[in-house]
Design a protein around this motif. Structure first.
Motif, PDB file in Angstrom:
ATOM      1  N   THR A   9      20.520  17.737   4.550  1.00 42.97           N
ATOM      2  CA  THR A   9      21.538  17.184   5.446  1.00 42.97           C
ATOM      3  C   THR A   9      21.739  15.697   5.193  1.00 42.97           C
ATOM      4  O   THR A   9      22.870  15.221   5.061  1.00 42.97           O
ATOM      5  CB  THR A   9      21.150  17.414   6.924  1.00 42.97           C
ATOM      6  OG1 THR A   9      21.046  18.813   7.152  1.00 42.97           O
ATOM      7  CG2 THR A   9      22.175  16.810   7.859  1.00 42.97           C
ATOM      8  N   VAL A  10      20.650  14.945   5.099  1.00 44.65           N
ATOM      9  CA  VAL A  10      20.757  13.500   4.886  1.00 44.65           C
ATOM     10  C   VAL A  10      21.321  13.195   3.507  1.00 44.65           C
ATOM     11  O   VAL A  10      22.242  12.389   3.365  1.00 44.65           O
ATOM     12  CB  VAL A  10      19.386  12.815   5.078  1.00 44.65           C
ATOM     13  CG1 VAL A  10      19.444  11.348   4.680  1.00 44.65           C
ATOM     14  CG2 VAL A  10      18.928  12.956   6.521  1.00 44.65           C
ATOM     15  N   VAL A  11      20.788  13.834   2.488  1.00 43.63           N
ATOM     16  CA  VAL A  11      21.215  13.535   1.112  1.00 43.63           C
ATOM     17  C   VAL A  11      22.655  13.970   0.854  1.00 43.63           C
ATOM     18  O   VAL A  11      23.437  13.233   0.245  1.00 43.63           O
ATOM     19  CB  VAL A  11      20.250  14.199   0.102  1.00 43.63           C
ATOM     20  CG1 VAL A  11      20.790  14.117  -1.315  1.00 43.63           C
ATOM     21  CG2 VAL A  11      18.885  13.535   0.182  1.00 43.63           C
ATOM     22  N   ILE A  18      25.387   3.514  -2.172  1.00 46.90           N
ATOM     23  CA  ILE A  18      24.381   2.453  -2.327  1.00 46.90           C
ATOM     24  C   ILE A  18      22.992   2.905  -1.880  1.00 46.90           C
ATOM     25  O   ILE A  18      22.048   2.135  -1.894  1.00 46.90           O
ATOM     26  CB  ILE A  18      24.794   1.178  -1.564  1.00 46.90           C
ATOM     27  CG1 ILE A  18      24.950   1.458  -0.070  1.00 46.90           C
ATOM     28  CG2 ILE A  18      26.058   0.578  -2.153  1.00 46.90           C
ATOM     29  CD1 ILE A  18      25.217   0.229   0.776  1.00 46.90           C
ATOM     30  N   GLY A  19      22.867   4.159  -1.478  1.00 48.56           N
ATOM     31  CA  GLY A  19      21.574   4.731  -1.154  1.00 48.56           C
ATOM     32  C   GLY A  19      21.210   4.723   0.312  1.00 48.56           C
ATOM     33  O   GLY A  19      20.198   5.278   0.697  1.00 48.56           O
ATOM     34  N   GLY A  20      22.013   4.083   1.138  1.00 51.44           N
ATOM     35  CA  GLY A  20      21.711   4.024   2.559  1.00 51.44           C
ATOM     36  C   GLY A  20      22.161   5.266   3.294  1.00 51.44           C
ATOM     37  O   GLY A  20      22.995   6.027   2.816  1.00 51.44           O
ATOM     38  N   ASN A  21      21.582   5.456   4.489  1.00 50.48           N
ATOM     39  CA  ASN A  21      21.990   6.609   5.282  1.00 50.48           C
ATOM     40  C   ASN A  21      21.836   6.393   6.787  1.00 50.48           C
ATOM     41  O   ASN A  21      22.149   7.282   7.556  1.00 50.48           O
ATOM     42  CB  ASN A  21      21.219   7.861   4.854  1.00 50.48           C
ATOM     43  CG  ASN A  21      19.740   7.635   4.856  1.00 50.48           C
ATOM     44  OD1 ASN A  21      19.194   7.073   5.779  1.00 50.48           O
ATOM     45  ND2 ASN A  21      19.089   8.048   3.791  1.00 50.48           N
ATOM     46  N   HIS A  26      19.555   4.829  13.703  1.00 55.00           N
ATOM     47  CA  HIS A  26      20.408   5.968  14.020  1.00 55.00           C
ATOM     48  C   HIS A  26      21.315   6.307  12.842  1.00 55.00           C
ATOM     49  O   HIS A  26      21.640   5.446  12.027  1.00 55.00           O
ATOM     50  CB  HIS A  26      21.296   5.673  15.244  1.00 55.00           C
ATOM     51  CG  HIS A  26      20.523   5.395  16.479  1.00 55.00           C
ATOM     52  ND1 HIS A  26      19.936   6.391  17.225  1.00 55.00           N
ATOM     53  CD2 HIS A  26      20.225   4.230  17.098  1.00 55.00           C
ATOM     54  CE1 HIS A  26      19.304   5.847  18.249  1.00 55.00           C
ATOM     55  NE2 HIS A  26      19.464   4.543  18.198  1.00 55.00           N
ATOM     56  N   PHE A  27      21.753   7.547  12.809  1.00 54.86           N
ATOM     57  CA  PHE A  27      22.782   7.945  11.866  1.00 54.86           C
ATOM     58  C   PHE A  27      24.136   7.679  12.519  1.00 54.86           C
ATOM     59  O   PHE A  27      24.380   8.142  13.634  1.00 54.86           O
ATOM     60  CB  PHE A  27      22.682   9.435  11.524  1.00 54.86           C
ATOM     61  CG  PHE A  27      21.469   9.795  10.726  1.00 54.86           C
ATOM     62  CD1 PHE A  27      21.317   9.344   9.429  1.00 54.86           C
ATOM     63  CD2 PHE A  27      20.479  10.598  11.265  1.00 54.86           C
ATOM     64  CE1 PHE A  27      20.197   9.679   8.688  1.00 54.86           C
ATOM     65  CE2 PHE A  27      19.358  10.950  10.542  1.00 54.86           C
ATOM     66  CZ  PHE A  27      19.229  10.480   9.243  1.00 54.86           C
ATOM     67  N   SER A  45      16.307  -0.259   4.822  1.00 56.36           N
ATOM     68  CA  SER A  45      15.427   0.026   3.692  1.00 56.36           C
ATOM     69  C   SER A  45      14.238   0.881   4.121  1.00 56.36           C
ATOM     70  O   SER A  45      13.718   1.667   3.333  1.00 56.36           O
ATOM     71  CB  SER A  45      14.945  -1.274   3.041  1.00 56.36           C
ATOM     72  OG  SER A  45      14.263  -2.074   3.991  1.00 56.36           O
ATOM     73  N   CYS A  46      13.818   0.767   5.391  1.00 56.35           N
ATOM     74  CA  CYS A  46      12.678   1.573   5.839  1.00 56.35           C
ATOM     75  C   CYS A  46      13.023   3.059   5.821  1.00 56.35           C
ATOM     76  O   CYS A  46      12.186   3.889   5.458  1.00 56.35           O
ATOM     77  CB  CYS A  46      12.206   1.146   7.223  1.00 56.35           C
ATOM     78  SG  CYS A  46      13.453   1.248   8.508  1.00 56.35           S
ATOM     79  N   ASN A  47      14.233   3.411   6.213  1.00 57.75           N
ATOM     80  CA  ASN A  47      14.615   4.822   6.188  1.00 57.75           C
ATOM     81  C   ASN A  47      14.751   5.315   4.748  1.00 57.75           C
ATOM     82  O   ASN A  47      14.382   6.449   4.443  1.00 57.75           O
ATOM     83  CB  ASN A  47      15.905   5.062   6.966  1.00 57.75           C
ATOM     84  CG  ASN A  47      16.105   6.529   7.255  1.00 57.75           C
ATOM     85  OD1 ASN A  47      15.165   7.233   7.584  1.00 57.75           O
ATOM     86  ND2 ASN A  47      17.325   6.993   7.114  1.00 57.75           N
TER      87      ASN A  47
END
Length: 68
Positions: A9-11, A18-21, A26-27, A45-47
C-alpha cells in the motif's frame, strides 16, 4: 500478511518519486502530492528509514525482486 499488505500500500499508492510517503507522522490524502514540496515539513526521513527496515525483513522472509 499484514506487513506485506502495508508495504505494498505504501510503496504502490503512497510513495512519491523522491522516496517520501508521509508528513508529520501521517499519510496525506492520496492525491495530495503538491504539499510534499510546499509544506515546510516535507517527507519524513524516519518513516523512509522504517520502510527500509520493513523491506529488509520482508525480503528475508520472501526474497522477491519487488523488495529490491
Amino acid at each position: 500478511r499484514a506487513a506485506d499488505n502495508f508495504w505494498h500500500t505504501v510503496v504502490e499508492s503512497r510513495s512519491i518519486s523522491i522516496g517520501g510517503n508521509s508528513r508529520r507522522e501521517h499519510f496525506p490524502a492520496a492525491d495530495d502530492y503538491l504539499s510534499y514540496v510546499t509544506d515546510r515539513e516535507g517527507p519524513e526521513s524516519c518513516n523512509t528509514n522504517n520502510m527500509l527496515k520493513l523491506t529488509e525483513g520482508l525480503f528475508r522472509m520472501k526474497p522477491d525482486a519487488a523488495y529490491v
